[in-house]
Write an enzyme that holds these catalytic residues in place. Structure first.
Site, PDB file in Angstrom:
ATOM      1  NE  ARG A  51       0.030   1.477   3.404  1.00 46.87           N
ATOM      2  CZ  ARG A  51       0.963   2.371   3.673  1.00 46.87           C
ATOM      3  NH1 ARG A  51       2.225   2.014   3.914  1.00 46.87           N
ATOM      4  NH2 ARG A  51       0.692   3.646   3.724  1.00 46.87           N
ATOM      5  N   GLY A  52       0.222   2.403  -0.165  1.00 47.99           N
ATOM      6  CA  GLY A  52       0.995   3.635  -0.329  1.00 47.99           C
ATOM      7  C   GLY A  52       1.138   3.886  -1.829  1.00 47.99           C
ATOM      8  CD  GLN A 203      -3.492   2.605   6.614  1.00 48.39           C
ATOM      9  OE1 GLN A 203      -4.122   2.950   7.613  1.00 48.39           O
ATOM     10  NE2 GLN A 203      -4.062   2.434   5.438  1.00 48.39           N
ATOM     11  CG  ASP A 244      -3.085   8.029  -1.913  1.00 51.01           C
ATOM     12  OD1 ASP A 244      -2.951   8.553  -0.798  1.00 51.01           O
ATOM     13  OD2 ASP A 244      -2.816   6.847  -2.163  1.00 51.01           O
TER      14      ASP A 244
HETATM   15  O1  MRU Z   1      -4.587   3.254   1.953  1.00 49.32           O
HETATM   16  P1  MRU Z   1      -3.104   3.447   1.944  1.00 49.32           P
HETATM   17  O2  MRU Z   1      -2.400   2.917   3.134  1.00 49.32           O
HETATM   18  O3  MRU Z   1      -2.501   2.981   0.637  1.00 49.32           O
HETATM   19  O4  MRU Z   1      -2.964   5.025   1.969  1.00 49.32           O
HETATM   20  C1  MRU Z   1      -1.687   5.598   1.921  1.00 49.32           C
HETATM   21  C2  MRU Z   1      -1.708   7.066   1.974  1.00 49.32           C
HETATM   22  O5  MRU Z   1      -2.742   7.707   2.017  1.00 49.32           O
HETATM   23  C3  MRU Z   1      -0.375   7.752   1.862  1.00 49.32           C
HETATM   24  O6  MRU Z   1      -0.359   8.937   2.588  1.00 49.32           O
HETATM   25  C4  MRU Z   1      -0.128   8.084   0.383  1.00 49.32           C
HETATM   26  O7  MRU Z   1      -0.326   6.958  -0.412  1.00 49.32           O
HETATM   27  C5  MRU Z   1       1.223   8.615   0.168  1.00 49.32           C
HETATM   28  S1  MRU Z   1       2.466   7.395   0.371  1.00 49.32           S
HETATM   29  C6  MRU Z   1       3.956   8.105   0.068  1.00 49.32           C
END
Ligand code: MRU
Length: 351
Positions: A51-52, A203, A244
Site C-alpha cells: 500500500r501507499g 497505518q 495519492d
Molecule cells: O490506503 P493506503 O495505506 O494505501 O494510503 C496511503 C496514503 O494515504 C499515503 O499517505 C499516500 O499513499 C502517500 S504514500 C507516500
C-alpha cells in the site's frame, strides 16, 4: 554484539518473482509474500499487503513484468501477449482507483512496450524488467530529493504531525512525508513526531511508528481525534503528509482524515505540507472533485482485528481517502522543487 538492522523495504525482485512485505500484519509479523503471477500482484494491491501510492505504482510495474513472463512461458503469439498485457494493466489500475501512481507506472510500461512491439517476447520481458527496476530506483532517489527540499521547512526542535504512512514502506524506500522527517533528523534538527493512528487500518500506529522508532526518531502515537487538542495546546509546529493524487490546481487526495487535519492546521495557523513525487500530480484532472475516492468494505469499520465492534447489521461509510483543497495547503514538496500556495500555473511549471 551489535545486530545490524535489516533495511526496510516494501518489495524486492528476485528469481523472476516479486516479493512483497505483507503490511497487513505489521508490526507483529514481517513476512514477504511472493507473487509469481500478475493476479497475485493485483490481489496484494487490493488487499493492501502492499500500500501507499508510490509503492503500489512500483508493484504494478513489476506486475506487468510478471504478466509478460507468463505470456513468455505459455509461448503466446505476439498479438495474444499484447492483449494479455493490456488486460493485466486494466486489472492493476482497477485494484485501487485513487492513487494515480498505478496508472502512471502502467502507462510508462505500455509506452515502452509499444516502442518495442516488434522485439521478441524474451527481449520485451527484459526491457520491461529493466524499466520496472528503473521506476523503483528512481522513486528512492526522488524521495531523497523530496526529503532535502522539505527539510528546509522544518525548524530545529520542531514538533511535526503526520498522518497515515508515507514512509519507506509506502514507497520504493526512504518515504515522502517521512523522507522530509528523516532528512531533517539527518541534519541534526532533533525533531519530535506525532503520528495519528489513522483509523480504520492503523497505518500510522502499525507502520509509521514502526518505521520511526526503528530509526530512533522521537515519536508519540496519538488517536486521530487528538490532533485538534494537540494543536490547540501549541504542540504542533507543522504538519506533513503524503498524497495519492494531486489535481492540476493542487487539490490533494490523501488518506481519510487528511482534510480534517488541514482545516485544523489552517484554524491554528500551522503550516500544512504535502510531500509527493511529481508522478503523483495528475495534470489531466483540473480539480479534486474529479478524483475517484475508493470506498472500502464497511467491515473495516464495524470490526476491529476480526472482532465485531458495532451492532449487527450496521453499515459503515468507509472512504479510504479525502480531498484537501489547495487553499489549505501551504506548499507541495516535490523532487523538482517546492510549490508554495499551489495552483495550476505553478504546478504546470514543474513539468
Ligand atoms: O490506503 P493506503 O495505506 O494505501 O494510503 C496511503 C496514503 O494515504 C499515503 O499517505 C499516500 O499513499 C502517500 S504514500 C507516500
Amino acid at each position: 554484539m551489535m545486530s545490524e538492522k535489516k533495511e526496510l523495504t516494501a518489495m524486492y525482485w528476485r528469481d523472476g518473482r516479486l516479493h512483497l512485505l505483507d503490511q497487513r500484519f505489521l508490526p507483529l509479523k514481517s513476512e514477504y509474500r511472493s507473487c509469481e503471477n500478475c493476479s497475485q500482484v493485483v490481489d496484494s494491491i487490493r488487499e493492501m499487503s502492499v500500500r501507499g501510492a508510490p509503492a503500489i505504482g512500483i508493484a504494478a510495474a513489476y506486475g506487468i513484468v510478471i504478466a509478460a513472463g507468463e505470456a513468455l512461458a505459455k509461448e503466446y503469439s505476439k498479438e495474444r501477449t499484447l492483449t494479455a498485457l493490456e488486460e493485466a494493466s486494466a486489472d492493476l489500475i482497477m485494484a485501487r482507483p485513487t492513487a494515480v501512481n498505478v496508472s502512471w507506472a502502467v502507462r510508462r510500461m505500455s509506452k515502452l512496450l509499444l516502442q518495442h512491439k516488434d522485439s521478441t517476447a524474451q527481449q520485451i520481458y527484459d526491457i520491461l524488467l529493466a524499466e520496472a527496476e528503473d521506476i523503483h530506483a528512481e522513486d528512492i532517489c526522488n524521495n531523497r530529493m523530496i526529503g532535502l527540499n522539505g527539510a528546509e521547512f522544518v525548524p530545529p526542535k520542531a514538533s511535526v504531525l503526520t498522518h497515515c504512512n508515507a514512509g519507506a514502506l509506502a514507497t520504493g524506500g526512504y518515504g515522502t512525508a517521512l523522507g522530509v522527517i528523516r532528512a531533517a533528523e539527518e541534519q541534526g534538527k532533533d525533531i519530535h513526531v506525532f503520528v495519528d493512528e489513522t483509523r480504520p487500518l492503523l497505518q500510522g500506529a502499525r507502520i509509521t511508528v514502526y518505521e520511526l522508532s526503528r530509526d530512533d526518531i522521537s515519536v508519540t502515537l496519538i488517536t486521530d481525534s487528538s490532533a485538534g487538542h494537540l494543536m490547540a495546546m501549541g504542540k504542533v509546529d507543522l504538519v506533513v503528509v503524503g498524497a495519492d493524487r494531486i489535481a492540476a490546481n493542487g487539490d490533494t487526495a490523501n488518506k481519510i482524515g487528511t482534510y480534517s487535519l488541514a482545516v485544523l492546521a489552517s484554524y491554528h495557523k500551522i503550516p500544512f505540507y504535502i510531500a509527493a513525487p511529481i508522478s503523483t500530480i495528475d495534470m489531466s484532472i483540473e480539480t479534486g472533485e474529479s478524483i475517484k475516492i475508493e470506498e472500502r468494505s464497511s467491515s473495516e469499520v464495524t470490526h476491529f482485528n476480526g472482532r465485531q465492534t458495532a451492532p449487527d447489521g450496521i453499515t459503515a461509510f468507509n472512504p479510504a481517502f479525502d480531498i484537501t483543497p489547495a487553499k489549505l495547503i501551504t506548499a507541495i514538496i516535490t523532487e523538482r522543487g517546492v510549490v508554495c500556495s499551489p495552483d495550476r500555473d505553478k504546478l504546470d511549471r514543474l513539468f
